[in-house]
Design an enzyme around this catalytic site. Sequence first.
Site, PDB file in Angstrom:
ATOM      1  N   GLY A 230       0.823  -1.214   0.000  1.00 38.12           N
ATOM      2  CA  GLY A 230       0.000   0.000   0.000  1.00 38.12           C
ATOM      3  C   GLY A 230       0.855   1.262   0.000  1.00 38.12           C
TER       4      GLY A 230
ATOM      5  N   GLY B 239       0.983   4.169   3.714  1.00 42.45           N
ATOM      6  CA  GLY B 239       2.137   3.511   3.095  1.00 42.45           C
ATOM      7  C   GLY B 239       3.148   4.519   2.579  1.00 42.45           C
TER       8      GLY B 239
ATOM      9  N   TYR C 111     -16.218  -2.910   7.744  1.00 37.54           N
ATOM     10  CA  TYR C 111     -14.783  -2.585   7.732  1.00 37.54           C
ATOM     11  C   TYR C 111     -14.145  -2.983   9.064  1.00 37.54           C
ATOM     12  CZ  TYR C 111     -10.616   0.429   7.781  1.00 37.54           C
ATOM     13  OH  TYR C 111      -9.331   0.911   7.877  1.00 37.54           O
TER      14      TYR C 111
ATOM     15  N   PRO D 247      -4.223   2.981  14.480  1.00 34.17           N
ATOM     16  CA  PRO D 247      -4.120   4.434  14.384  1.00 34.17           C
ATOM     17  C   PRO D 247      -5.476   5.122  14.463  1.00 34.17           C
ATOM     18  CG  PRO D 247      -3.520   3.383  12.297  1.00 34.17           C
ATOM     19  CD  PRO D 247      -4.040   2.322  13.197  1.00 34.17           C
TER      20      PRO D 247
ATOM     21  N   LEU E 160      -6.322   9.607  10.445  1.00 34.45           N
ATOM     22  CA  LEU E 160      -5.048  10.103   9.918  1.00 34.45           C
ATOM     23  C   LEU E 160      -5.288  11.107   8.803  1.00 34.45           C
ATOM     24  CD1 LEU E 160      -3.400   6.604   9.602  1.00 34.45           C
ATOM     25  CD2 LEU E 160      -2.961   8.297  11.396  1.00 34.45           C
TER      26      LEU E 160
ATOM     27  N   TRP F 133     -21.056  18.237   7.140  1.00 33.04           N
ATOM     28  CA  TRP F 133     -22.059  17.206   7.404  1.00 33.04           C
ATOM     29  C   TRP F 133     -22.319  17.027   8.894  1.00 33.04           C
ATOM     30  CZ3 TRP F 133     -19.919  12.639   3.942  1.00 33.04           C
ATOM     31  CH2 TRP F 133     -19.998  13.033   2.599  1.00 33.04           C
TER      32      TRP F 133
ATOM     33  N   ASP G 161     -23.914  11.553  11.693  1.00 30.45           N
ATOM     34  CA  ASP G 161     -22.841  11.973  12.599  1.00 30.45           C
ATOM     35  C   ASP G 161     -21.829  10.856  12.826  1.00 30.45           C
ATOM     36  OD1 ASP G 161     -23.288  14.592  13.245  1.00 30.45           O
ATOM     37  OD2 ASP G 161     -24.497  14.172  15.029  1.00 30.45           O
TER      38      ASP G 161
HETATM   39  P1  GDP Z   1     -15.810   8.501  10.790  1.00 33.64           P
HETATM   40  O1  GDP Z   1     -14.740   9.072  11.677  1.00 33.64           O
HETATM   41  O2  GDP Z   1     -15.670   7.048  10.525  1.00 33.64           O
HETATM   42  O3  GDP Z   1     -17.194   8.867  11.283  1.00 33.64           O
HETATM   43  O4  GDP Z   1     -15.650   9.131   9.338  1.00 33.64           O
HETATM   44  P2  GDP Z   1     -15.549  10.590   8.687  1.00 33.64           P
HETATM   45  O5  GDP Z   1     -14.170  11.115   8.830  1.00 33.64           O
HETATM   46  O6  GDP Z   1     -16.042  10.424   7.297  1.00 33.64           O
HETATM   47  O7  GDP Z   1     -16.581  11.510   9.467  1.00 33.64           O
HETATM   48  C1  GDP Z   1     -16.322  12.071  10.714  1.00 33.64           C
HETATM   49  C2  GDP Z   1     -17.379  13.076  11.098  1.00 33.64           C
HETATM   50  O8  GDP Z   1     -17.235  14.256  10.287  1.00 33.64           O
HETATM   51  C3  GDP Z   1     -18.824  12.616  10.900  1.00 33.64           C
HETATM   52  O9  GDP Z   1     -19.593  13.137  11.975  1.00 33.64           O
HETATM   53  C4  GDP Z   1     -19.224  13.310   9.592  1.00 33.64           C
HETATM   54  O10 GDP Z   1     -20.601  13.515   9.465  1.00 33.64           O
HETATM   55  C5  GDP Z   1     -18.478  14.636   9.761  1.00 33.64           C
HETATM   56  N1  GDP Z   1     -18.296  15.402   8.506  1.00 33.64           N
HETATM   57  C6  GDP Z   1     -18.589  16.717   8.356  1.00 33.64           C
HETATM   58  N2  GDP Z   1     -18.382  17.117   7.095  1.00 33.64           N
HETATM   59  C7  GDP Z   1     -17.908  16.040   6.429  1.00 33.64           C
HETATM   60  C8  GDP Z   1     -17.500  15.834   5.072  1.00 33.64           C
HETATM   61  O11 GDP Z   1     -17.543  16.731   4.238  1.00 33.64           O
HETATM   62  N3  GDP Z   1     -17.056  14.599   4.751  1.00 33.64           N
HETATM   63  C9  GDP Z   1     -16.973  13.576   5.679  1.00 33.64           C
HETATM   64  N4  GDP Z   1     -16.507  12.387   5.290  1.00 33.64           N
HETATM   65  N5  GDP Z   1     -17.403  13.739   6.950  1.00 33.64           N
HETATM   66  C10 GDP Z   1     -17.851  14.950   7.325  1.00 33.64           C
END
Ligand code: GDP
Length: 313
Positions: free
Chosen positions: A11, A17, A137, A164, A167, A203, A270
């Site tokens: 990777g 990686g 996952y 980890p 990241l 989000w 969330d």
């Molecule tokens: P998680 O740590 O497995 O939940 O994965 P993420 O890094 O995708 O999301 C972390 C948190 O950030 C969650 O509460 C998402 O709803 C929030 N979030 C806010 N804006 C974004 C966005 O634009 N993309 C992603 N992926 N998450 C977001």
Amino acid sequence: MNLESKIYVAGHRGLVGSAIVRNLQEKGYHNLVFRTSKELDLTNSNQVDSFFQEQRPDYVFLAAAKVGGIAANNDYPAEFIRDNLMIQTNVIDAAHRNRVKKLLFLGSTCIYPRLAEQPMREDSLLTGELEPTNEPYAIAKIAGIKMCQSYNRQYGTNFISIMPTNLFGPNDNFDLTSSHVLPALIRKFHEAKVSQAETVEVWGTGTPKREFLYSDDLADAAIYLMNTYNGNDLVNIGVGKDISIKELAEKVGKTVGYEGEIVFNTSKPDGTPRKLVDVSRLKSLGWEAKIPLDDGLKMAYDWFLEQTEKVRL
Ligand code: GDP
């Protein structure tokens, strides 16, 4: 490892990686082996077997995985469980049969129960229900840990597992439909700044808390543990501090230089409310994170800008 050891980084083009390769090279390790996924399909056991028989690496960093953010995990659960189970099974088994001296398996902190006591200790594994948005996952990663531990018990191998926290860094995935929050926000704020948009959409509610570790710190920890730690117990890798998504969005906005408004889209999930790891085991083994979040954000944004320039040229 010594500087002549043959080291395979699975990777090597990804976020983790590529950081491990950079860090190994900086430290003077020069007998490194890697293959792109086109050259070697890690989900294909015949290809993996031939590669190990031919190359006979001494050490393996297993950083190849199918990874993604909350939306990708939700939309492609079958791929997340299948590809990860296949990749890790093929590599771990081939490493055993070809007498690899030591293998380091990279898991993730989403292996811990959704409502695990915070900060999450390594022994909270399998004590409760997982977060549904990334359960497939997480199950694959838990299988990888158990596989390493079982091989150590039955075959006397030296396979260690590290977990980890979230990241970020160079070679991150900035695709808005599949990325994690931090790279997504870098891109969203940058594009909003360029187009002079009045708002940026974040989000969820902004209240979940996450911990962020720069990939070069993770790589340093991984190499440190490869050289110093032999044990069946997993080791969390993190900074021991978390921040809310709202605070993160404000920090990213500041780093990028965006002055508009942040709007929360609460129709998006969330995910797990909090994900902070307990790093006391890591500390007792003699390693601590060195790169502050603000510095990491600046480096990640600089890298993103360089890539954006390259695409334009
Ligand atoms: P998680 O740590 O497995 O939940 O994965 P993420 O890094 O995708 O999301 C972390 C948190 O950030 C969650 O509460 C998402 O709803 C929030 N979030 C806010 N804006 C974004 C966005 O634009 N993309 C992603 N992926 N998450 C977001």
